[in-house]
Design a protein around this motif. Structure first.
Motif, PDB file in Angstrom:
ATOM      1  N   ASP A  45       4.265   6.514 -10.753  1.00  0.00           N
ATOM      2  CA  ASP A  45       3.028   5.924 -11.335  1.00  0.00           C
ATOM      3  C   ASP A  45       1.942   7.247 -11.592  1.00  0.00           C
ATOM      4  OD1 ASP A  45       3.813   3.485 -11.201  1.00  0.00           O
ATOM      5  OD2 ASP A  45       2.519   2.938  -9.525  1.00  0.00           O
ATOM      6  N   ALA A  46       2.013   8.098 -10.626  1.00  0.00           N
ATOM      7  CA  ALA A  46       1.073   9.300 -10.935  1.00  0.00           C
ATOM      8  C   ALA A  46       1.852  10.164 -12.243  1.00  0.00           C
ATOM      9  CB  ALA A  46       0.744  10.257  -9.661  1.00  0.00           C
ATOM     10  N   ILE A  47       3.100  10.317 -12.268  1.00  0.00           N
ATOM     11  CA  ILE A  47       3.612  11.071 -13.107  1.00  0.00           C
ATOM     12  C   ILE A  47       3.402  10.338 -14.559  1.00  0.00           C
ATOM     13  CG2 ILE A  47       5.844  11.776 -14.021  1.00  0.00           C
ATOM     14  CD1 ILE A  47       6.803  12.175 -11.217  1.00  0.00           C
ATOM     15  N   GLY A  48       3.453   9.144 -14.794  1.00  0.00           N
ATOM     16  CA  GLY A  48       3.346   8.279 -15.885  1.00  0.00           C
ATOM     17  C   GLY A  48       1.808   8.389 -16.296  1.00  0.00           C
ATOM     18  N   LYS A  49       0.995   8.270 -15.455  1.00  0.00           N
ATOM     19  CA  LYS A  49      -0.701   8.511 -15.758  1.00  0.00           C
ATOM     20  C   LYS A  49      -0.603   9.825 -16.232  1.00  0.00           C
ATOM     21  CE  LYS A  49      -5.265   7.903 -13.863  1.00  0.00           C
ATOM     22  NZ  LYS A  49      -5.770   9.095 -14.661  1.00  0.00           N
ATOM     23  N   ALA A  50      -0.183  10.879 -15.698  1.00  0.00           N
ATOM     24  CA  ALA A  50      -0.334  12.146 -16.221  1.00  0.00           C
ATOM     25  C   ALA A  50       0.066  12.476 -17.569  1.00  0.00           C
ATOM     26  CB  ALA A  50       0.328  13.309 -15.299  1.00  0.00           C
ATOM     27  N   ALA A  51       1.063  11.904 -18.097  1.00  0.00           N
ATOM     28  CA  ALA A  51       1.972  11.893 -19.127  1.00  0.00           C
ATOM     29  C   ALA A  51       0.639  11.467 -20.120  1.00  0.00           C
ATOM     30  CB  ALA A  51       3.018  11.191 -19.255  1.00  0.00           C
ATOM     31  N   ILE A  52       0.284  10.178 -19.918  1.00  0.00           N
ATOM     32  CA  ILE A  52      -0.854   9.565 -20.892  1.00  0.00           C
ATOM     33  C   ILE A  52      -2.047  10.361 -21.134  1.00  0.00           C
ATOM     34  CG2 ILE A  52      -2.051   7.473 -21.414  1.00  0.00           C
ATOM     35  CD1 ILE A  52       0.962   7.586 -21.939  1.00  0.00           C
ATOM     36  N   ASP A  53      -2.373  11.046 -19.868  1.00  0.00           N
ATOM     37  CA  ASP A  53      -3.662  11.887 -19.912  1.00  0.00           C
ATOM     38  C   ASP A  53      -3.455  13.069 -20.725  1.00  0.00           C
ATOM     39  OD1 ASP A  53      -5.106  10.304 -18.256  1.00  0.00           O
ATOM     40  OD2 ASP A  53      -4.595  11.424 -16.316  1.00  0.00           O
ATOM     41  N   CYS A  54      -2.179  13.718 -20.673  1.00  0.00           N
ATOM     42  CA  CYS A  54      -1.952  14.807 -21.475  1.00  0.00           C
ATOM     43  C   CYS A  54      -1.960  14.385 -22.998  1.00  0.00           C
ATOM     44  CB  CYS A  54      -0.411  15.405 -21.170  1.00  0.00           C
ATOM     45  SG  CYS A  54      -0.575  16.101 -19.661  1.00  0.00           S
ATOM     46  N   LEU A  55      -1.306  13.285 -23.494  1.00  0.00           N
ATOM     47  CA  LEU A  55      -1.374  12.708 -24.433  1.00  0.00           C
ATOM     48  C   LEU A  55      -2.905  12.561 -25.305  1.00  0.00           C
ATOM     49  CD1 LEU A  55       1.506  10.115 -25.052  1.00  0.00           C
ATOM     50  CD2 LEU A  55       1.300  12.765 -25.841  1.00  0.00           C
ATOM     51  N   ARG A  56      -3.681  11.951 -24.473  1.00  0.00           N
ATOM     52  CA  ARG A  56      -5.012  11.804 -24.909  1.00  0.00           C
ATOM     53  C   ARG A  56      -5.862  13.261 -24.942  1.00  0.00           C
ATOM     54  NH1 ARG A  56      -7.821   7.009 -21.901  1.00  0.00           N
ATOM     55  NH2 ARG A  56      -9.094   6.794 -24.016  1.00  0.00           N
ATOM     56  N   GLN A  57      -5.664  13.990 -24.296  1.00  0.00           N
ATOM     57  CA  GLN A  57      -6.156  15.204 -24.450  1.00  0.00           C
ATOM     58  C   GLN A  57      -5.722  15.973 -25.442  1.00  0.00           C
ATOM     59  OE1 GLN A  57      -5.644  17.626 -20.693  1.00  0.00           O
ATOM     60  NE2 GLN A  57      -6.505  15.930 -19.406  1.00  0.00           N
ATOM     61  N   ARG A  58      -4.526  15.984 -26.028  1.00  0.00           N
ATOM     62  CA  ARG A  58      -4.014  16.703 -27.279  1.00  0.00           C
ATOM     63  C   ARG A  58      -4.569  15.813 -28.337  1.00  0.00           C
ATOM     64  NH1 ARG A  58      -3.139  21.391 -25.816  1.00  0.00           N
ATOM     65  NH2 ARG A  58      -1.894  21.560 -24.033  1.00  0.00           N
ATOM     66  N   GLN A  59      -4.764  14.660 -28.287  1.00  0.00           N
ATOM     67  CA  GLN A  59      -5.141  13.746 -29.463  1.00  0.00           C
ATOM     68  C   GLN A  59      -6.531  14.124 -29.715  1.00  0.00           C
ATOM     69  OE1 GLN A  59      -4.928  10.027 -28.064  1.00  0.00           O
ATOM     70  NE2 GLN A  59      -2.929   9.349 -28.736  1.00  0.00           N
ATOM     71  N   THR A  60      -7.378  14.869 -28.979  1.00  0.00           N
ATOM     72  CA  THR A  60      -8.719  15.312 -29.188  1.00  0.00           C
ATOM     73  C   THR A  60      -8.823  16.526 -30.026  1.00  0.00           C
ATOM     74  OG1 THR A  60      -8.962  16.343 -26.978  1.00  0.00           O
ATOM     75  CG2 THR A  60      -9.757  13.931 -26.989  1.00  0.00           C
ATOM     76  N   GLY A  61      -7.743  17.065 -30.258  1.00  0.00           N
ATOM     77  CA  GLY A  61      -7.433  18.456 -30.899  1.00  0.00           C
ATOM     78  C   GLY A  61      -7.577  19.586 -29.528  1.00  0.00           C
ATOM     79  N   SER A  62      -7.186  19.464 -28.558  1.00  0.00           N
ATOM     80  CA  SER A  62      -7.121  20.533 -27.525  1.00  0.00           C
ATOM     81  C   SER A  62      -6.348  21.584 -28.253  1.00  0.00           C
ATOM     82  CB  SER A  62      -6.804  20.033 -26.264  1.00  0.00           C
ATOM     83  OG  SER A  62      -6.661  20.902 -25.274  1.00  0.00           O
ATOM     84  N   GLY A  63      -6.986  22.904 -28.256  1.00  0.00           N
ATOM     85  CA  GLY A  63      -5.689  23.924 -28.501  1.00  0.00           C
ATOM     86  C   GLY A  63      -5.362  24.806 -27.541  1.00  0.00           C
ATOM     87  N   ASP A  64      -5.682  24.254 -26.147  1.00  0.00           N
ATOM     88  CA  ASP A  64      -5.161  24.875 -25.054  1.00  0.00           C
ATOM     89  C   ASP A  64      -3.480  24.978 -25.247  1.00  0.00           C
ATOM     90  OD1 ASP A  64      -7.602  24.948 -24.067  1.00  0.00           O
ATOM     91  OD2 ASP A  64      -7.162  23.198 -22.784  1.00  0.00           O
ATOM     92  N   PRO A  65      -3.065  26.166 -24.420  1.00  0.00           N
ATOM     93  CA  PRO A  65      -1.519  26.460 -24.470  1.00  0.00           C
ATOM     94  C   PRO A  65      -0.914  25.168 -23.722  1.00  0.00           C
ATOM     95  CG  PRO A  65      -2.858  28.417 -23.601  1.00  0.00           C
ATOM     96  CD  PRO A  65      -3.763  27.127 -23.817  1.00  0.00           C
ATOM     97  N   PRO A  66       0.160  24.943 -23.868  1.00  0.00           N
ATOM     98  CA  PRO A  66       1.037  24.001 -23.226  1.00  0.00           C
ATOM     99  C   PRO A  66       0.969  24.062 -21.596  1.00  0.00           C
ATOM    100  CG  PRO A  66       2.383  24.430 -24.898  1.00  0.00           C
ATOM    101  CD  PRO A  66       1.210  25.611 -24.995  1.00  0.00           C
ATOM    102  N   ARG A  67       0.907  22.864 -20.735  1.00  0.00           N
ATOM    103  CA  ARG A  67       0.652  23.045 -19.211  1.00  0.00           C
ATOM    104  C   ARG A  67       1.787  22.260 -18.721  1.00  0.00           C
ATOM    105  NH1 ARG A  67      -5.385  21.281 -18.678  1.00  0.00           N
ATOM    106  NH2 ARG A  67      -4.499  19.774 -20.454  1.00  0.00           N
ATOM    107  N   SER A  68       1.974  22.750 -17.548  1.00  0.00           N
ATOM    108  CA  SER A  68       3.185  22.119 -16.570  1.00  0.00           C
ATOM    109  C   SER A  68       2.253  21.297 -15.426  1.00  0.00           C
ATOM    110  CB  SER A  68       4.180  23.072 -16.316  1.00  0.00           C
ATOM    111  OG  SER A  68       5.271  22.475 -15.417  1.00  0.00           O
ATOM    112  N   HIS A  69       2.625  20.133 -15.571  1.00  0.00           N
ATOM    113  CA  HIS A  69       2.168  19.189 -14.390  1.00  0.00           C
ATOM    114  C   HIS A  69       3.046  18.715 -13.444  1.00  0.00           C
ATOM    115  CE1 HIS A  69      -1.752  18.670 -16.519  1.00  0.00           C
ATOM    116  NE2 HIS A  69      -0.823  18.772 -17.552  1.00  0.00           N
TER     117      HIS A  69
END
Length: 340
Positions: free
Chosen positions: A298-322
């Protein structure tokens, strides 16, 4: 012939809730955090009274946010895939998004076709449990700007966030537990590592950690569809003279195949230790229960969606590993040795 009931509109929900149409649209397009808690409650209450159901497909066709998140899994029959889908779906629901799942059956050609299908639905992001180690289709999708998260995979040619288990820590936890319980040699059984980076990572860590512990180690690379191969390896491993033996299963499907083979051979689970990476529903129902490392799906799934939503805002940060740590659930299959 009676006419089908008319669908309530977003404008009617706004009027019923006493808010603007824009506020209702934000609620159903994944921007609900911009609304106050009181406003969210009023919108939900009004939608329930009117029987309103949002239409994410229509939103996408109008050129607006579709509210759709795509998920591509390598093997939908894998218990891990089922558990992680549940985690992702829960996170999507909480964010006001809808999830569309496709299965590649570990076939790179199917993966390419399913990626094309998902793209045609104007998905806002994609969670991928890739079928192989390299993917031109995924590389192209990432280059197109579609937010992308790799689940339980590392792909050198795809520039994307990664979410999954800390495989090195998981193997360390497993071996430390087996040594603590008095097992002196370990057989690691895995499916072909060339098809998944997580398998390769677990195999490499197993070999390195056993060498550091000076622990006699053996490896069997096999398919779960070849039980005789597993039975033969277990028979030879069990009858070999040496310290107390244990089996480390690389995933849930291997655990199931190993337990089936152990029972066919009439071996005593516990005397020959069994520890599986991934918790399965039946592991606490057998006698004795099977010790596992449970992934926080469940935590992994939530982290995946959180990552997507951050990228949707145009975050230019380098790829991260969670990376997430598993939870050791000790049961009878790794029992301490009987005292003389």
């Amino acid at each position: 012939m009676p006419q089908p009931p008319r669908r309530a509109t977003i404008l009617e929900v706004a009027h019923e809730a006493g808010v603007s149409k824009t506020s209702v649209s934000r609620y159903y397009s994944g921007e609900r955090e911009r609304l106050s808690e009181t406003m969210r409650e009023r919108i939900v209450s009004a939608a329930e009274r009117l029987g309103y159901q949002p239409n994410p497909m229509a939103r996408g066709l109008k050129g607006g946010p579709s509210g759709l998140v795509g998920m591509l899994v390598a093997d939908i029959r894998n218990p891990f895939s089922v558990a992680i889908m549940h985690g992702v779906e829960q996170a999507c629901r909480q964010a006001g998004l809808s999830l569309m799942v496709c299965n590649s059956d570990n076939d790179p050609n199917q993966e390419k076709a399913q990626l094309a299908l998902l793209s045609s639905y104007r998905i806002e992001g994609l969670v991928v449990n890739a079928a192989g180690r390299h993917s031109e289709a995924l590389h192209s999708l990432a280059q197109s700007g579609t937010p992308l998260v790799l689940l339980d995979r590392t792909l050198s040619d795809v520039n994307a966030d990664q979410v999954g288990l800390d495989n090195a820590a998981a193997v360390d936890m497993a071996l430390d537990h087996l040594v603590e319980r008095g097992y002196g040699r370990v057989l690691f059984i895995t499916e072909p590592p060339s098809l998944a980076s997580s398998r390769q990572a677990r195999l490499e860590r197993f070999q390195a950690r056993c060498a550091a512990l000076k622990l006699p180690a053996n490896t069997l690379i096999t398919e779960v569809t070849t039980p005789r191969h597993i039975e033969q390896a277990l028979k030879e491993f069990h009858r070999t003279r040496g310290p107390r033996p244990a089996i480390l299963c690389a995933n849930g499907q291997i655990t199931q195949a190993v337990i089936r083979s152990v029972k066919v051979l009439g071996l005593a689970v516990g005397e020959i230790g069994v520890l599986g990476i991934d918790e399965l529903d039946w592991c606490d129902l057998t006698d004795p229960g099977i010790t596992t490392l449970a992934q926080p799906t469940d935590a992994i799934g939530k982290a995946a969606i959180d990552c997507l939503r951050q990228r949707q805002t145009g975050s230019g940060d380098p790829p991260r590993s969670h990376l997430f740590l598993p939870r050791l659930i000790a049961r009878g299959s790794t029992q301490p040795p009987l005292l003389a």
